[in-house]
Design an enzyme around this catalytic site. Structure first.
Site, mmCIF file in Angstrom:
data_model
loop_
_atom_site.group_PDB
_atom_site.id
_atom_site.type_symbol
_atom_site.label_atom_id
_atom_site.label_comp_id
_atom_site.label_asym_id
_atom_site.label_seq_id
_atom_site.Cartn_x
_atom_site.Cartn_y
_atom_site.Cartn_z
ATOM 1 N N CYS A 2 6.143 -18.781 13.506
ATOM 2 C CA CYS A 2 5.180 -19.870 13.688
ATOM 3 C C CYS A 2 5.692 -21.188 13.117
ATOM 4 O O CYS A 2 6.571 -21.204 12.261
ATOM 5 C CB CYS A 2 3.877 -19.531 12.985
ATOM 6 S SG CYS A 2 3.297 -17.871 13.295
ATOM 7 N N ARG A 27 10.780 -22.320 18.192
ATOM 8 C CA ARG A 27 10.557 -21.137 17.354
ATOM 9 C C ARG A 27 9.751 -20.060 18.092
ATOM 10 O O ARG A 27 9.561 -18.964 17.582
ATOM 11 C CB ARG A 27 9.799 -21.529 16.076
ATOM 12 C CG ARG A 27 10.569 -22.499 15.201
ATOM 13 C CD ARG A 27 9.658 -23.129 14.167
ATOM 14 N NE ARG A 27 9.327 -22.220 13.088
ATOM 15 C CZ ARG A 27 9.896 -22.232 11.887
ATOM 16 N NH1 ARG A 27 10.808 -23.109 11.610
ATOM 17 N NH2 ARG A 27 9.521 -21.382 10.966
ATOM 18 N N TRP A 70 3.122 -17.711 16.777
ATOM 19 C CA TRP A 70 3.863 -16.670 17.488
ATOM 20 C C TRP A 70 3.257 -15.388 16.936
ATOM 21 O O TRP A 70 3.523 -14.998 15.794
ATOM 22 C CB TRP A 70 5.352 -16.815 17.169
ATOM 23 C CG TRP A 70 6.248 -15.662 17.432
ATOM 24 C CD1 TRP A 70 6.530 -14.634 16.565
ATOM 25 C CD2 TRP A 70 7.050 -15.399 18.594
ATOM 26 N NE1 TRP A 70 7.444 -13.775 17.123
ATOM 27 C CE2 TRP A 70 7.776 -14.220 18.354
ATOM 28 C CE3 TRP A 70 7.214 -16.062 19.822
ATOM 29 C CZ2 TRP A 70 8.660 -13.683 19.287
ATOM 30 C CZ3 TRP A 70 8.094 -15.518 20.732
ATOM 31 C CH2 TRP A 70 8.808 -14.345 20.476
ATOM 32 N N ASN A 95 2.047 -19.564 7.876
ATOM 33 C CA ASN A 95 3.087 -18.663 8.407
ATOM 34 C C ASN A 95 3.242 -17.530 7.413
ATOM 35 O O ASN A 95 3.282 -17.781 6.204
ATOM 36 C CB ASN A 95 4.446 -19.369 8.499
ATOM 37 C CG ASN A 95 4.455 -20.430 9.569
ATOM 38 O OD1 ASN A 95 3.505 -20.552 10.339
ATOM 39 N ND2 ASN A 95 5.528 -21.188 9.617
ATOM 40 N N GLY A 96 3.387 -16.325 7.898
ATOM 41 C CA GLY A 96 3.571 -15.189 6.984
ATOM 42 C C GLY A 96 2.440 -14.185 7.125
ATOM 43 O O GLY A 96 1.657 -14.244 8.085
ATOM 44 N N GLU A 478 28.611 -1.510 20.092
ATOM 45 C CA GLU A 478 27.991 -2.824 19.891
ATOM 46 C C GLU A 478 29.039 -3.883 19.494
ATOM 47 O O GLU A 478 28.982 -5.023 19.958
ATOM 48 C CB GLU A 478 26.891 -2.705 18.816
ATOM 49 C CG GLU A 478 26.279 -4.012 18.357
ATOM 50 C CD GLU A 478 25.595 -4.812 19.449
ATOM 51 O OE1 GLU A 478 25.358 -4.275 20.537
ATOM 52 O OE2 GLU A 478 25.332 -6.013 19.219
ATOM 53 N N LYS A 482 29.575 -7.291 21.737
ATOM 54 C CA LYS A 482 29.387 -8.605 21.110
ATOM 55 C C LYS A 482 30.611 -9.489 21.334
ATOM 56 O O LYS A 482 30.504 -10.648 21.675
ATOM 57 C CB LYS A 482 29.122 -8.387 19.622
ATOM 58 C CG LYS A 482 28.264 -9.351 18.953
ATOM 59 C CD LYS A 482 26.774 -9.109 19.015
ATOM 60 C CE LYS A 482 26.200 -9.060 20.405
ATOM 61 N NZ LYS A 482 24.915 -8.435 20.497
ATOM 62 N N GLU A 485 30.917 -10.455 25.188
ATOM 63 C CA GLU A 485 29.965 -11.387 25.798
ATOM 64 C C GLU A 485 30.121 -12.818 25.314
ATOM 65 O O GLU A 485 29.805 -13.747 26.038
ATOM 66 C CB GLU A 485 28.519 -10.897 25.655
ATOM 67 C CG GLU A 485 27.932 -10.980 24.279
ATOM 68 C CD GLU A 485 26.481 -10.524 24.234
ATOM 69 O OE1 GLU A 485 25.719 -10.831 25.151
ATOM 70 O OE2 GLU A 485 26.126 -9.844 23.250
ATOM 71 N N HIS A 501 41.746 11.017 24.156
ATOM 72 C CA HIS A 501 41.527 11.447 25.539
ATOM 73 C C HIS A 501 41.728 10.301 26.528
ATOM 74 O O HIS A 501 41.223 10.360 27.646
ATOM 75 C CB HIS A 501 40.121 12.046 25.683
ATOM 76 C CG HIS A 501 39.932 13.226 24.804
ATOM 77 N ND1 HIS A 501 40.445 14.471 25.088
ATOM 78 C CD2 HIS A 501 39.322 13.341 23.598
ATOM 79 C CE1 HIS A 501 40.137 15.305 24.112
ATOM 80 N NE2 HIS A 501 39.462 14.644 23.193
ATOM 81 N N LYS A 600 19.328 -14.825 28.527
ATOM 82 C CA LYS A 600 18.731 -14.185 27.349
ATOM 83 C C LYS A 600 17.855 -13.011 27.760
ATOM 84 O O LYS A 600 17.843 -11.980 27.128
ATOM 85 C CB LYS A 600 17.912 -15.215 26.558
ATOM 86 C CG LYS A 600 17.267 -14.664 25.281
ATOM 87 C CD LYS A 600 18.313 -14.240 24.270
ATOM 88 C CE LYS A 600 17.725 -13.514 23.091
ATOM 89 N NZ LYS A 600 18.725 -12.672 22.400
#
Ligand code: M6R
Length: 605
Positions: A2, A27, A70, A95-96, A478, A482, A485, A501, A600
């Protein structure tokens, strides 16, 4: 997360606050609201555009508070939007999460307070009003209330009776003051302030500030005066959104410790070795009967699922399969009511994952989600789920979302495991180590310069292999995605046991490998794999646990990380790989946050 913006001065606050909110929209948002003592409150679901439309043409006031929400708890409705109030005297944007809000609400209800929303923030407004009755002083009442709440907050508070005065408070959620000429500001980050003044003061946890147009005073919650000179911030608005980091990706990696805390907040019962997942309460009985889980996801979220498979099978004793969401519905999966189909998705909008969930539903399975974006389609269409609470992820490369997905999967493992015979002792051990993770991750992040050097050293490589075993096999996958991309070089992730193998044929002195070798149950096997690579002259970077002397003799370079439980090691080990990919791509001068050909959120199949 937020956004907060508040103003006191001589200008028209309405427009000024709206403009400030626009610069906080990055945000993420689902609802917005504004208050000035002269014109009152306006709130709406949606963004600043929706708020602007709803505001009367004549909206006056020389001071006010505004908020972009948010949602984490409660739907993004008008009533849940901020600012919140009790009787209309005290107004709060926050916020929180106030963790003891139910307890405080109970006490306040007995004293005659009635609540309009389900929001934890509203409780704070009522609490200040309650203290005002005795104290007859805005500052004293706010100080008392802030001392009573537990949890995290960044707040801005305004009292109708003293329109020029604003109060800010911080505990775990950032707050910055903007110090202007005969005007002052409060915000959750400097982006809405910088247009007006470059002089800022960052509040520390446990501090409260009182602002009028001509003054700002900072106190500790223990009442001592704090003297802190404003600093000059030479950031562009975009830099401000990135918290001073060069890219969102780095900012988001650096948020890791906070993200783990946010995903865990209020969900662990360490003394009982249990997890409490509010989003699964409605299906607790069905979950106890589940005989099989199928995890569906794409990309990085799929790798989180693979780690989940290891955890859930080992500690909850449930058979788990992990499926690429894009394959799932085309292969006629056999499902029934005792199968749960669990989607993992940061955006909650990935078309393949959504369709996999729909397929699960059609075939009578219970559908679940681990989703970051509140109110997203997957969150709405699944029967139940767990929100990540990682905050919006701006960079295309998913980093902090993965850290939170792995944390949420651990909570799910404890939850389901304890339903099925995981001992309290094991539950307590996992809970204890989970709580220790933010500090350990912060230690890794504080050594990021060493990883930057390493990335520079290897940045001429055209190919990279990532290997790992057991819990760290998905992390090798991963590491490769990363690097691919964002730096566009050829990278492959492999289970280290599979190396012989096929992929080992590629190894020579120009083909480096990143080998994940923490001291776990497969450590010796990883050492053998590293020896095999060295025998072919392949350069090796090893990721190892602090204090491991043996590995330095084998590998060319070593990245050391703190030790944790084997099942939790992916949460720590993935972060040096994220940093490595970041610095590698930056070294190549590439657009780290917006890599070519990628979106995204992949909303087409
Ligand atoms: O929003 P989702 O988590 O469903 O997205 C899934 C993948 O598209 C995503 O993780 C993608 O692989 C990232 N670009 C990886 O960094």
């Amino acid at each position: 997360m937020c956004g907060i913006f508040a103003y006191t001065g001589a200008k028209e606050a309405g427009n000024l606050l709206l403009e400030g909110l626009v610069s906080l929209e990055y945000r993420g948002y689902d609802s917005a609201g504004i208050y000035t003592p002269e014109s009152g409150v306006v709130k709406t679901p949606g963004a600043v555009g929706a708020l602007r439309k709803k505001m009367p043409k004549k909206y006056e006031g020389k001071s006010g508070i505004a908020h972009l929400r948010w949602a984490t708890h409660g739907e993004p409705t008008e009533v849940n939007a901020h600012p919140h109030t009790g009787s209309g005297e005290i107004w709060v944007v926050h916020n929180g999460i106030i963790e003891n809000f139910k307890e405080l609400k109970g006490v306040l209800e007995k004293k005659g307070h009635t609540f309009a929303s389900k929001s934890d923030t509203e409780v704070l407004a009522h609490l200040i009003e309650e203290h005002m009755k005795k104290e007859k002083n805005f500052e004293k009442a706010t100080l008392k209330a802030l001392n009573q709440v537990r949890g995290t907050y960044g707040v801005a508070v305004q009292y109708k009776g003293e329109p020029e005065k604003l109060i800010a408070g911080r505990m775990g959620s950032p707050i910055v003051l903007g110090i202007g000429k005969n005007e002052n500001f409060i915000a959750s980050d400097p982006s809405p302030i910088l247009k007006h003044t470059k002089k800022v003061v960052f509040l520390n946890d446990g501090e409260m500030a009182v602002l009028t147009p001509k003054s700002h005073t900072i106190y500790k919650l223990t009442k001592e005066l704090v003297k802190r000179a404003p600093e000059e911030l030479d950031w562009s608005p975009e830099e401000a959104q990135k918290g001073g980091y060069e890219h969102f990706m780095l900012k988001e990696i650096m948020e890791g410790p906070e993200v783990i805390e946010n995903t865990l907040r209020g969900r662990l019962i360490p003394e009982k070795g249990m997890a409490k997942l509010g989003g699964l309460e409605s299906v607790t009985k069905e979950l106890a009967k589940i005989e099989r889980i199928i995890i569906v996801a794409c990309g990085t979220a799929y790798y989180a699922g693979l780690v989940g498979e290891y955890m859930l099978e080992e500690f909850a004793g449930i058979p788990v399969e992990v499926e690429l969401a894009s394959e799932f519905r085309y292969r006629h999966p056999v499902l029934n009511q005792r199968t749960a189909v669990l989607a993992i998705s940061q955006s909650g909008e990935t078309a393949d994952t959504l369709e996999a969930i729909r397929e699960g539903k059609r075939k009578g399975a219970l559908t679940l989600g681990i989703v970051n974006a509140v109110g997203s389609t997957i969150a709405r269409e699944t029967d139940a789920g767990v929100y990540n609470h990682a905050g919006p992820e701006m960079s295309v490369a998913s980093t902090k979302a993965l850290v939170s997905q792995l944390t949420a999967l651990t909570l799910l493992t404890i939850f389901l495991g304890r339903q099925r015979g995981m001992s309290a002792k094991t539950g307590k051990e996992i809970a204890k180590e989970l709580k220790a993770l933010p500090k350990k991750l912060a230690a890794i992040l504080s050594g990021k310069e060493a990883i930057e050097k390493l990335a520079k050293k290897y940045s001429g490589a055209r190919d990279f292999l990532f290997i790992g075993r057991k819990y760290n096999f998905p992390i090798a996958l991963e590491g490769a995605i990363k690097l691919k991309e964002i730096s566009y070089i050829h990278a492959e992730g492999y289970g280290a046991g599979e190396m012989k193998h096929g992929p080992i044929a590629m190894i020579d002195e120009n083909f480096p490998t990143f080998a994940l070798a923490p001291k776990d149950s497969v450590y010796d096997k990883m050492l053998s794999n590293i020896e095999q690579l060295k025998a072919r002259k392949g350069p090796v970077i090893a990721l190892a646990n602090e204090g491991d002397k043996e590995i330095g003799k084998l590998a060319d370079d070593v990245v050391y990380v703190p030790k944790t439980l084997e099942m939790l090691s992916p949460i720590l080990n993935v972060v040096p790989l994220q940093l490595f990919a970041y610095y590698f791509a930056r070294e190549k001068g590439l657009d780290v946050d917006r890599p070519r050909n990628l979106a995204k959120s992949v909303t087409v199949e």
